[in-house]
Design a protein around this motif. Structure first.
Motif, PDB file in Angstrom:
ATOM      1  N   VAL A 300       0.845  -1.195   0.000  1.00 26.52           N
ATOM      2  CA  VAL A 300       0.000   0.000   0.000  1.00 26.52           C
ATOM      3  C   VAL A 300       0.881   1.248   0.000  1.00 26.52           C
ATOM      4  N   LEU A 301       0.256   2.405  -0.182  1.00 29.83           N
ATOM      5  CA  LEU A 301       0.958   3.674  -0.124  1.00 29.83           C
ATOM      6  C   LEU A 301       1.161   4.092   1.329  1.00 29.83           C
ATOM      7  N   PHE A 302       2.248   4.828   1.585  1.00 26.81           N
ATOM      8  CA  PHE A 302       2.483   5.357   2.922  1.00 26.81           C
ATOM      9  C   PHE A 302       2.972   6.794   2.815  1.00 26.81           C
ATOM     10  N   TRP A 303       2.309   7.702   3.572  1.00 25.94           N
ATOM     11  CA  TRP A 303       2.740   9.100   3.646  1.00 25.94           C
ATOM     12  C   TRP A 303       3.158   9.406   5.068  1.00 25.94           C
ATOM     13  N   ASN A 304       4.388   9.900   5.226  1.00 21.73           N
ATOM     14  CA  ASN A 304       4.957  10.161   6.540  1.00 21.73           C
ATOM     15  C   ASN A 304       4.681  11.610   6.931  1.00 21.73           C
ATOM     16  N   TRP A 305       3.561  11.811   7.611  1.00 24.76           N
ATOM     17  CA  TRP A 305       3.154  13.152   8.057  1.00 24.76           C
ATOM     18  C   TRP A 305       4.178  13.715   9.048  1.00 24.76           C
ATOM     19  N   PHE A 306       4.739  12.845   9.870  1.00 25.67           N
ATOM     20  CA  PHE A 306       5.751  13.222  10.860  1.00 25.67           C
ATOM     21  C   PHE A 306       6.960  13.863  10.171  1.00 25.67           C
ATOM     22  N   ASP A 307       7.472  13.222   9.133  1.00 24.54           N
ATOM     23  CA  ASP A 307       8.610  13.774   8.391  1.00 24.54           C
ATOM     24  C   ASP A 307       8.232  15.057   7.673  1.00 24.54           C
ATOM     25  N   PHE A 308       7.011  15.109   7.118  1.00 23.56           N
ATOM     26  CA  PHE A 308       6.563  16.320   6.423  1.00 23.56           C
ATOM     27  C   PHE A 308       6.579  17.516   7.370  1.00 23.56           C
ATOM     28  N   MET A 309       6.217  17.310   8.617  1.00 23.62           N
ATOM     29  CA  MET A 309       6.179  18.403   9.585  1.00 23.62           C
ATOM     30  C   MET A 309       7.572  18.817  10.044  1.00 23.62           C
ATOM     31  N   GLY A 310       8.544  17.930   9.856  1.00 24.09           N
ATOM     32  CA  GLY A 310       9.909  18.271  10.249  1.00 24.09           C
ATOM     33  C   GLY A 310      10.537  17.331  11.245  1.00 24.09           C
ATOM     34  N   GLY A 311       9.822  16.253  11.613  1.00 22.30           N
ATOM     35  CA  GLY A 311      10.412  15.260  12.497  1.00 22.30           C
ATOM     36  C   GLY A 311      10.132  15.516  13.963  1.00 22.30           C
ATOM     37  N   ALA A 312      11.030  15.047  14.800  1.00 24.75           N
ATOM     38  CA  ALA A 312      10.831  15.031  16.252  1.00 24.75           C
ATOM     39  C   ALA A 312      10.534  16.426  16.812  1.00 24.75           C
ATOM     40  N   CYS A 313       9.443  16.518  17.542  1.00 29.97           N
ATOM     41  CA  CYS A 313       9.025  17.741  18.253  1.00 29.97           C
ATOM     42  C   CYS A 313       8.793  18.933  17.326  1.00 29.97           C
ATOM     43  N   SER A 314       8.642  18.682  16.029  1.00 29.11           N
ATOM     44  CA  SER A 314       8.471  19.783  15.079  1.00 29.11           C
ATOM     45  C   SER A 314       7.149  20.523  15.288  1.00 29.11           C
ATOM     46  N   ILE A 315       6.186  19.899  15.954  1.00 32.18           N
ATOM     47  CA  ILE A 315       4.920  20.584  16.186  1.00 32.18           C
ATOM     48  C   ILE A 315       5.125  21.819  17.061  1.00 32.18           C
ATOM     49  N   GLU A 316       6.177  21.849  17.866  1.00 29.15           N
ATOM     50  CA  GLU A 316       6.471  23.040  18.665  1.00 29.15           C
ATOM     51  C   GLU A 316       6.791  24.232  17.764  1.00 29.15           C
ATOM     52  N   GLN A 317       7.549  23.966  16.689  1.00 29.07           N
ATOM     53  CA  GLN A 317       7.840  25.032  15.713  1.00 29.07           C
ATOM     54  C   GLN A 317       6.577  25.426  14.958  1.00 29.07           C
ATOM     55  N   TRP A 318       5.749  24.429  14.623  1.00 30.04           N
ATOM     56  CA  TRP A 318       4.488  24.733  13.934  1.00 30.04           C
ATOM     57  C   TRP A 318       3.608  25.621  14.818  1.00 30.04           C
ATOM     58  N   ALA A 319       3.589  25.362  16.116  1.00 31.16           N
ATOM     59  CA  ALA A 319       2.776  26.165  17.038  1.00 31.16           C
ATOM     60  C   ALA A 319       3.283  27.601  17.091  1.00 31.16           C
ATOM     61  N   ARG A 320       4.590  27.783  17.106  1.00 35.71           N
ATOM     62  CA  ARG A 320       5.150  29.140  17.139  1.00 35.71           C
ATOM     63  C   ARG A 320       4.806  29.919  15.876  1.00 35.71           C
ATOM     64  N   ARG A 321       4.597  29.200  14.784  1.00 38.02           N
ATOM     65  CA  ARG A 321       4.251  29.840  13.510  1.00 38.02           C
ATOM     66  C   ARG A 321       2.733  29.937  13.311  1.00 38.02           C
ATOM     67  N   GLY A 322       1.961  29.551  14.318  1.00 36.85           N
ATOM     68  CA  GLY A 322       0.510  29.617  14.220  1.00 36.85           C
ATOM     69  C   GLY A 322      -0.103  28.487  13.422  1.00 36.85           C
ATOM     70  N   LEU A 323       0.639  27.404  13.227  1.00 39.21           N
ATOM     71  CA  LEU A 323       0.164  26.288  12.412  1.00 39.21           C
ATOM     72  C   LEU A 323      -0.338  25.118  13.241  1.00 39.21           C
ATOM     73  N   ALA A 324      -0.167  25.193  14.563  1.00 39.81           N
ATOM     74  CA  ALA A 324      -0.630  24.121  15.447  1.00 39.81           C
ATOM     75  C   ALA A 324      -1.361  24.721  16.639  1.00 39.81           C
ATOM     76  N   ARG A 325      -2.222  23.929  17.220  1.00 36.62           N
ATOM     77  CA  ARG A 325      -3.009  24.383  18.363  1.00 36.62           C
ATOM     78  C   ARG A 325      -2.200  24.246  19.662  1.00 36.62           C
ATOM     79  N   PRO A 326      -2.629  24.930  20.700  1.00 39.84           N
ATOM     80  CA  PRO A 326      -1.879  24.892  21.956  1.00 39.84           C
ATOM     81  C   PRO A 326      -1.736  23.510  22.579  1.00 39.84           C
ATOM     82  N   ASP A 327      -2.629  22.551  22.223  1.00 44.77           N
ATOM     83  CA  ASP A 327      -2.506  21.216  22.806  1.00 44.77           C
ATOM     84  C   ASP A 327      -1.302  20.456  22.261  1.00 44.77           C
TER      85      ASP A 327
END
Length: 352
Positions: A300-327
């Motif tokens: 099957v196909l596989f898309w790595n959303w984790f890598d697309f976001m930038g890898g480990a703890c990248s959601i913290e950077q997304w939050a600083r840029r207004g791309l992620a929610r506070p949770d």
């Protein structure tokens, strides 16, 4: 996008090319990113703007607490009992994990479609023992005895806002299948449950894969993994077996459909951790590793959303840029839009 010799990709590409005259159905089955129609809604918006609106798709029979659709609104229902597989056990649960049972003869559901289409073709997913009847905006649709199995009713045409009521012995509804009358364009059906793991489908024992087949999917997207990463008791071996089993059910029931597995995005489990290794779930990346392994073994196909976001703890950077929610688990509207665009670019590379 990793393509492990996935089946159906040439057929999917051809259907999209012919979207002016053919209907393409994409089904997204997942957790809260799908339950709130965040990621799936952005996928729908992008594809329908490019290939045309094929309809609202498969929706729950009643409003489900914590769920929403970007293109559907439910008014308060009366005379119905609602069950959802998130918190209940019922041997009648099937695809989507919802059951609506009339408890009063004077029952009513009101649904409004907000996608701009004036009319839709509708079929109810229902089960009954004995004959029943459905009233769809004053149109009477016979519900033939299914001996307790789930079936789609005969179609009817309804306006953008319509009412539903049901009569008959042991009639139950599992959802509605809404398509554009002209049967062309793209449909993206969102089947999500808050807090769900891939094992949720095991709570749908009433042939959920067979019901999926009745909806003629061209692409089935499984979008799980976030809640597994927060499960401290998770066994990776059990998870591997469960994921493989669900994929095989889909492949067996809908052999022409392409299957796409989406890995979880970046998330934070413990804000108090001193470094990323302590803040991120210890099993998040191993889960993604298992998903890749199963995607390869099951073709099957596989898309790595984790890598697309930038890898480990990248959601913290997304939050600083207004791309992620506070949770630090879910994204903002713009974050989901960017993710959907990235997914579509990756998928397009495999199709065209």
């Amino acid at each position: 996008m990793l393509n492990y010799d996935a089946r159906g990709t040439a057929r999917l590409a051809q259907k999209l090319r012919n979207s002016a005259s053919e209907l393409t159905h994409i089904v997204v089955i997942g957790d809260s990113h799908t339950a709130a129609d965040f990621l799936s809604g952005q996928i729908r918006s992008q594809l329908q703007s490019q290939y045309g609106n094929g309809g609202a798709g498969f929706i729950s029979p009643l409003a489900v607490r914590g769920n929403r659709y970007s293109n559907v609104r439910f008014s308060k229902a009366s005379g119905w009992k609602a069950e959802n597989s998130r918190r209940s056990q019922n041997s009648a649960f099937t695809l989507g994990g919802n059951i609506a049972t009339p408890v009063l003869s004077n029952n009513r559901i009101r649904i409004s479609l907000t996608d701009g289409e004036r009319f839709s073709r509708i079929q109810a997913l229902y089960r009954t023992r004995g004959n029943g009847r459905l009233s769809l905006q004053n149109q009477s649709v016979a519900l033939a005895d299914t001996q307790g199995e789930w079936r789609l009713s005969d179609p009817a045409t309804v306006p953008a806002s319509f009412s539903v009521s049901a009569t008959g012995k042991e009639v139950q509804l599992g959802g509605f299948w809404l398509t554009a009358p002209q049967r062309k364009g793209v449909i993206v059906s969102a089947l999500g449950i808050n807090g769900a793991q891939i094992s949720m489908a095991d709570k749908w024992p009433a042939d959920w894969a067979g019901v999926l087949r009745q909806l003629h999917p061209d692409l089935v997207i499984l979008a799980y993994g976030t809640n597994e990463s927060f499960d401290t008791d998770l066994s990776l071996d059990t998870y591997r077996q469960t994921l493989r089993r669900q994929i095989r059910k889909i492949a067996h029931s809908s052999p022409e459909a392409t299957i796409l597995l989406i890995g979880p995005g970046s998330s934070i489990k413990s804000r108090s951790g001193r470094d990323c290794a302590q803040r991120q779930s210890a099993v998040l990346e191993p889960i993604i590793g298992v998903q890749k392994e199963v995607a390869q073994s099951e073709s099957v196909l596989f898309w790595n959303w984790f890598d697309f976001m930038g890898g480990a703890c990248s959601i913290e950077q997304w939050a600083r840029r207004g791309l992620a929610r506070p949770d630090l688990i879910h994204l903002s509207a713009e974050g989901y839009q960017q993710s959907a665009s990235g997914l579509w670019r990756a998928l397009s590379g495999q199709l065209f």
